[in-house]
Design an enzyme around this catalytic site. Sequence first.
Site, PDB file in Angstrom:
ATOM      1  N   GLN A 237       0.835  -1.209   0.000  1.00 22.04           N
ATOM      2  CA  GLN A 237       0.000   0.000   0.000  1.00 22.04           C
ATOM      3  C   GLN A 237       0.869   1.257   0.000  1.00 22.04           C
ATOM      4  OE1 GLN A 237      -3.115  -2.103   3.005  1.00 22.04           O
ATOM      5  NE2 GLN A 237      -3.550   0.039   2.661  1.00 22.04           N
ATOM      6  N   ARG A 384      -9.619  -0.592   7.357  1.00 17.57           N
ATOM      7  CA  ARG A 384     -10.630   0.339   6.841  1.00 17.57           C
ATOM      8  C   ARG A 384     -10.936   1.415   7.880  1.00 17.57           C
ATOM      9  NH1 ARG A 384     -14.018  -1.135   1.854  1.00 17.57           N
ATOM     10  NH2 ARG A 384     -14.612   0.962   1.308  1.00 17.57           N
ATOM     11  N   CYS A 385      -9.897   2.037   8.349  1.00 13.59           N
ATOM     12  CA  CYS A 385     -10.043   2.987   9.448  1.00 13.59           C
ATOM     13  C   CYS A 385      -8.791   3.832   9.482  1.00 13.59           C
ATOM     14  CB  CYS A 385     -10.210   2.202  10.734  1.00 13.59           C
ATOM     15  SG  CYS A 385      -9.403   2.850  12.174  1.00 13.59           S
ATOM     16  N   GLU A 760     -12.926   5.169   4.589  1.00 18.24           N
ATOM     17  CA  GLU A 760     -12.999   4.518   5.901  1.00 18.24           C
ATOM     18  C   GLU A 760     -14.315   4.816   6.608  1.00 18.24           C
ATOM     19  OE1 GLU A 760     -10.186   2.998   6.002  1.00 18.24           O
ATOM     20  OE2 GLU A 760      -9.082   4.217   4.583  1.00 18.24           O
TER      21      GLU A 760
HETATM   22  O1  CDP Z   1      -7.029   6.661   0.675  1.00 14.38           O
HETATM   23  P1  CDP Z   1      -8.164   5.970  -0.028  1.00 14.38           P
HETATM   24  O2  CDP Z   1      -8.076   5.984  -1.509  1.00 14.38           O
HETATM   25  O3  CDP Z   1      -8.438   4.613   0.546  1.00 14.38           O
HETATM   26  O4  CDP Z   1      -9.509   6.732   0.414  1.00 14.38           O
HETATM   27  P2  CDP Z   1     -10.237   8.060  -0.102  1.00 14.38           P
HETATM   28  O5  CDP Z   1      -9.305   9.196  -0.187  1.00 14.38           O
HETATM   29  O6  CDP Z   1     -11.401   8.210   0.796  1.00 14.38           O
HETATM   30  O7  CDP Z   1     -10.721   7.734  -1.570  1.00 14.38           O
HETATM   31  C1  CDP Z   1     -11.434   6.572  -1.941  1.00 14.38           C
HETATM   32  C2  CDP Z   1     -12.030   6.782  -3.326  1.00 14.38           C
HETATM   33  O8  CDP Z   1     -13.171   7.641  -3.227  1.00 14.38           O
HETATM   34  C3  CDP Z   1     -11.055   7.453  -4.307  1.00 14.38           C
HETATM   35  O9  CDP Z   1     -11.224   6.955  -5.611  1.00 14.38           O
HETATM   36  C4  CDP Z   1     -11.492   8.881  -4.224  1.00 14.38           C
HETATM   37  O10 CDP Z   1     -11.140   9.641  -5.310  1.00 14.38           O
HETATM   38  C5  CDP Z   1     -13.013   8.778  -4.045  1.00 14.38           C
HETATM   39  N1  CDP Z   1     -13.513   9.986  -3.357  1.00 14.38           N
HETATM   40  C6  CDP Z   1     -14.355  10.871  -4.011  1.00 14.38           C
HETATM   41  O11 CDP Z   1     -14.767  10.599  -5.137  1.00 14.38           O
HETATM   42  N2  CDP Z   1     -14.724  12.051  -3.391  1.00 14.38           N
HETATM   43  C7  CDP Z   1     -14.325  12.324  -2.137  1.00 14.38           C
HETATM   44  N3  CDP Z   1     -14.668  13.461  -1.532  1.00 14.38           N
HETATM   45  C8  CDP Z   1     -13.504  11.407  -1.439  1.00 14.38           C
HETATM   46  C9  CDP Z   1     -13.105  10.249  -2.087  1.00 14.38           C
END
Ligand code: CDP
Length: 806
Positions: A237, A384-385, A760
Site C-alpha cells: 500500500q 478500513r479505518c 474509511e
Molecule cells: O485513501 P483511499 O483511496 O483509501 O480513500 P479516499 O481518499 O477516501 O478515496 C477513496 C475513493 O473515493 C477514491 O477513488 C477517491 O477519489 C473517491 N472519493 C471521491 O470521489 N470524493 C471524495 N470526496 C472522497 C473520495
Amino acid sequence: MNDMTPTREQRTAALEGLGCKRKRVEDIRFTQGKGNYVDDLKLPGMLHGDFVRSPHPHARVKSINSEEALKVPGVLAVITAETLKTVNLAWMPTLAGDVQMVLADGKVLYQNQEVAFVVATDRYAADDGVAKVVVEYEPLPVIIDPFKAMAPDAPVLREDLAGKTAGAHGPRKHYNHIFEWTVGDKELTDAAFKKADVTIKEMISYHRTHPSPLETCQCVCSFDKIKGELTIWGTFQAPHVIRTVVSLIAKLPEQKIHVISPDIGGGFGNKVGAYPGYICAAVASIVTGKPVKWVEDRIENLTATSFARDYHMTTEIAATKEGRVTGLRVHVLADHGAFDACADPSKWPAGFFNIVTGSYDFPVAHLTVDGVYSNKAPGGVAYRCSFRVTEAAYCIERAMDILAQKLGVDPAELRLKNFVKPEQFPYHSALGWEYDSGDYHTAMRKMMESTNYAALRKEQAEKRAAFKRGETREIMGLGVSFFTEIVGAGPSKNCDILGIAMFDSCEIRMHPTGAGIARMGTKSQGQGHETTWAQIIATEIGIPADNIQVEEGNTDTAPYGLGTYGSRSTPVAGAAIAMAARKIKAKAQMIAAYKLEVHEDDLEWDIDGFRVKGLPEKFMSMKDICWAAYNSVPPGMEPGLEAVSYYDPPNMTYPFGAYLCVMDIDVDTGVYKIRRFYALDDCGTRINPMIIEGQVHGGLTEAFAIAMGQEIRYDEAGNVVTGSFMDFFMPTAVETPHWETDFTVTPSPHHPIGAKGVGESPNVGGVPAFSNAVNDAFSFLGSTHIQMPHDYWRNWKAAKQLGAVA
Ligand code: CDP
C-alpha cells in the site's frame, strides 16, 4: 456560434471532471480477467518460498533440523534465523519503534509464527520441504487475555527486552507492558465527574479482527548480482516507504532498489507494514541469484499478518440531568500481540484514538492507553479505518447510547443536544484536534426525516408491547450512529513514518496532443484512483479525464509519497494533484497570453481553455496550449508542460455521517434480520458520486461483518480458532443487507478542492450502528451493554441471560 458549437454544458460534460459519475476505467481490465497481480508474475528461473510455522503460541525452539527437507527434490535451501544473522536480518524494526523476529530466534511468541523459510524450484516442492523440517519445541505458558498480561506472575514474553524500562513511547510499567499514552486534562475531568448529576461507566471491547483482503500478502524479489540491484514486486500500500525501509535494513543504496506494486486485490491496512516473507524472499534471491516468489495462503494471512483492533475501552461519561455532557474519561487496554507492529504514524502509539470525543462538545476529557504484549500475532493496523478511529467511534457511540438509556431519552435527541454546533468550526476538541468543518445537526435531521425515525420508534414501542403480551418473539432495535472521522495523515508537524513526513505527491506531464500522464505517491487497492485522479485534473486544466493516464505504484517513476491507507489519498494526494494541475494551468496561461497577444491578466479561464476578457471569440483551448508548449513558448520560457507538487496538508480533514440500522432479532434463535440500513455521508466536495457509493457499500459490508461475527478468536491455549473462511465471517451477497446511501456536502476549508476522504467512513460509522441496533433491541429486556460480535449464538445467549428464553 453555429449549431455544431458545443454548449458550455456539453464542454463541461466532455471533461468528466469533478462530480461526474465516471465509469471506473480500471474495471475494463478487472472485469475481463486482465488485472496484473503479483501472483501473475512469472520470471525465468523463478524460485518459490514457503514457511515452516510454529504450532505453539509460546515455546522455546530447541533445534531446527533441515536435513530431510533438503533431500526433497526441488528444495534448494532452508533459511533460519541463524542464516539471517549472517546478514544481520534476523530481526527487523517495526513501524511502531519495536523490533520483530523475522524468523524464530530462540523462541516463538504466537501460533503460526515464521520459523524457517524453504526455497524450492516450485511451490509444491517448497510445501513438501516445509513438511520435512523437524523443529523441537519446549512449550511455555501463554498470555491470551490482555487483562492478565501485567499480572505480577505473568510469563515473560519478550526476553529480548529484559531490563529495558523504557520503549519507543516512554516508560514501561511491567515486562509485558509496551507504553502508556495519556492525553487531556485529568484534574479538570475528575472535577467534572465529581460535579456530575449523572455518570455512566462501561467496559466496551472492540474484539480482534482482520482486514482479510481477498488477495493475500505476497511478493517477488529479484536481485541482479551484476548491477547490484534489487527489484521487488509486492502487494504494498506504501511502495516508497517499503523501498526506504529495505534500504535501511538491508543496507542497499536506495537507488538500487526498485519497488513495484502492480494491481492489488484489496488492502484495508493489511498491506502497509513489512512482513518476514518480504525479507526472506529478498535474502533468498540475494543468496541464490534467482527471483524468489512468496505467496501467503489464507490461513497464513489470517493468523500471522497484521490483525486489527483488540481494544478494551473502559469508558465513563459525566452529564447534567438535562443530558448535557460535561466530561469524558477513557482508559484503553490495547493488546498489540507479540511485537508492537502497529501501523500508526510514529508519534502516535494509539493512532488517532484521541478523536474519541467524537461529534460532541465535551468541555473536558482525559484518555490513557496502555499497550501490552500477548501471545497473539503482531499488528494493530487500520482495517478500513484511520489509525484507531473506528475504535474511538465505537467507544463514544456505544457510550452515548448507554447514557441515553440511563437518562431515559432518545439517543438521536441526546446526540442533537450535544453536537458541536456549525458556528463552532474550526472546533478545538478537548483532546487536541482542530475539526475543519461540519454541520452535524443538518446531517442528523436529514437522516431522521429520510428514515421516518419517529415512526420507527413508534413501531418499536408497539412491538415491545406485543412482545410483553407474548404475541411475538421478535425484538426490534434502532441503531443510531453519528461519527466524526479524522483522515488525511497528515500534516508533517503531527505525522511521520520512521521520520519521513506524511506528505503526498503528484507529477503531471502533458504531451503535445493534449493528452498526459499523471503519477502519484499513492497506490490504489480497489479505490478507483485511475478514474478519480484524472477527474480532478480534468476540471482543473480542462483536458478530458479520458486523456489523462494515471499511474501509481512504481517507485522509479512515481514521485515519493507515503501511500494509500486511512482515507489519506484524497485529502493529501488529491490536494497534490490539484496543486500540480494549477502549476500546469499557470504556465498554460502564460503561453496562451503570448499566443493571443494579450497580457496574462486579460485572460479568464473558461471550462477547457483561456478566453480574452471582453473578446469571447479570442479563445485558446488547453489542447492547443499543450501543442504550443512544444513549439512556440514565449521567449525565455522553457518548453514542455509538466509540474510536480509535494503537498503537506495544513490539517487533517474531518468527514462525518449519520447512520441508522433497523434490526429485528428472534430471541429464541438469535437470528437477526437487518430490515433497513441508511447511511448519510459528508465527505466535502464529491469527486465521483458513483465511486463514493461503492466505497460506502464496501465499507458498510465490512462493518456488518465485524459487528455481526467477524473475529480472530483464540482459545485459552493460544490456538487461533477462526483461521480460515470456514470460521472467519466473510459476508457474501447472500448475507449482506441492502444499503441506502445519502449525503450532505460540507467542503473542507483548507483542501484545494474542498474534498475530505470517504473510504474509511462507512466502517467507522457502520460498526456502532449495527452494535447499537443489537444493544437497543436488548435494552428493553434490561441489558446495558452486550459485547460484539453479535452473531446468532451470542444473541441467543444474551436473550437467555436476560431471561427472555427459558
Ligand atoms: O485513501 P483511499 O483511496 O483509501 O480513500 P479516499 O481518499 O477516501 O478515496 C477513496 C475513493 O473515493 C477514491 O477513488 C477517491 O477519489 C473517491 N472519493 C471521491 O470521489 N470524493 C471524495 N470526496 C472522497 C473520495
